[in-house]
Design a protein around this motif. Structure first.
Motif, short mmCIF file in Angstrom:
data_model
loop_
_atom_site.label_atom_id
_atom_site.label_comp_id
_atom_site.label_asym_id
_atom_site.label_seq_id
_atom_site.Cartn_x
_atom_site.Cartn_y
_atom_site.Cartn_z
N GLU A 1 -0.18 -6.48 -4.84
CA GLU A 1 -1.44 -6.57 -5.58
C GLU A 1 -2.06 -5.19 -5.78
O GLU A 1 -2.53 -4.85 -6.87
CB GLU A 1 -2.42 -7.51 -4.86
CG GLU A 1 -3.76 -7.67 -5.54
CD GLU A 1 -3.68 -8.38 -6.89
OE1 GLU A 1 -4.69 -8.34 -7.61
OE2 GLU A 1 -2.64 -8.97 -7.22
N LEU A 2 -2.04 -4.36 -4.75
CA LEU A 2 -2.56 -3.00 -4.88
C LEU A 2 -1.76 -2.20 -5.90
O LEU A 2 -2.33 -1.45 -6.70
CB LEU A 2 -2.56 -2.29 -3.52
CG LEU A 2 -3.58 -2.80 -2.51
CD1 LEU A 2 -3.34 -2.14 -1.15
CD2 LEU A 2 -5.00 -2.53 -2.99
N THR B 1 -4.92 0.36 -13.80
CA THR B 1 -6.01 1.34 -13.94
C THR B 1 -5.52 2.75 -14.24
O THR B 1 -6.32 3.67 -14.34
CB THR B 1 -6.86 1.36 -12.66
OG1 THR B 1 -6.03 1.66 -11.55
CG2 THR B 1 -7.55 0.03 -12.44
N GLU B 2 -4.22 2.94 -14.41
CA GLU B 2 -3.69 4.25 -14.74
C GLU B 2 -4.20 4.70 -16.09
O GLU B 2 -4.32 3.92 -17.02
CB GLU B 2 -2.15 4.23 -14.77
CG GLU B 2 -1.51 4.29 -13.43
CD GLU B 2 0.02 4.30 -13.54
OE1 GLU B 2 0.55 4.27 -14.65
OE2 GLU B 2 0.65 4.31 -12.48
N GLU C 1 1.11 -9.10 4.11
CA GLU C 1 1.06 -7.66 3.86
C GLU C 1 1.85 -7.30 2.61
O GLU C 1 1.39 -6.48 1.80
CB GLU C 1 1.62 -6.89 5.06
CG GLU C 1 0.74 -6.96 6.28
CD GLU C 1 1.41 -6.43 7.54
OE1 GLU C 1 2.58 -6.01 7.47
OE2 GLU C 1 0.76 -6.45 8.59
N ARG C 2 3.00 -7.92 2.42
CA ARG C 2 3.82 -7.64 1.23
C ARG C 2 3.06 -8.01 -0.03
O ARG C 2 3.04 -7.25 -1.01
CB ARG C 2 5.14 -8.43 1.30
CG ARG C 2 6.08 -8.11 0.14
CD ARG C 2 7.28 -9.04 0.11
NE ARG C 2 6.90 -10.44 -0.12
CZ ARG C 2 6.58 -10.95 -1.31
NH1 ARG C 2 6.57 -10.20 -2.38
NH2 ARG C 2 6.28 -12.23 -1.42
#
Length: 65
Positions: free
Chosen positions: A54-55, A62-63, A48-49
């Protein structure tokens, strides 16, 4: 307690204990269920970490600048 007395005490515990100081004795030991559950929990938390990292990385890439 001297070192020799301490070592003798360890030898007595091994000689009179449930398990012996050899691989065959260790092989007969059943691993407790909590050990596997704990390992799986740690694995899930690590997964999960990494997914969150990665997210976050993708979001930063993508900013709009």
């Amino acid at each position: 307690m001297t070192v020799n007395e301490y070592l003798k005490q360890i030898d007595n515990v091994i000689a009179n204990g449930k398990y012996k100081d050899n691989w065959q004795s260790l092989a007969n030991h059943k691993t407790p269920d909590w050990y596997y559950k704990g390992k799986l929990k740690a694995f899930r938390e690590e997964k999960e970490r990494r997914e969150i990292e990665e997210l976050n990385r993708l979001a930063q890439e993508t900013e709009v600048k």
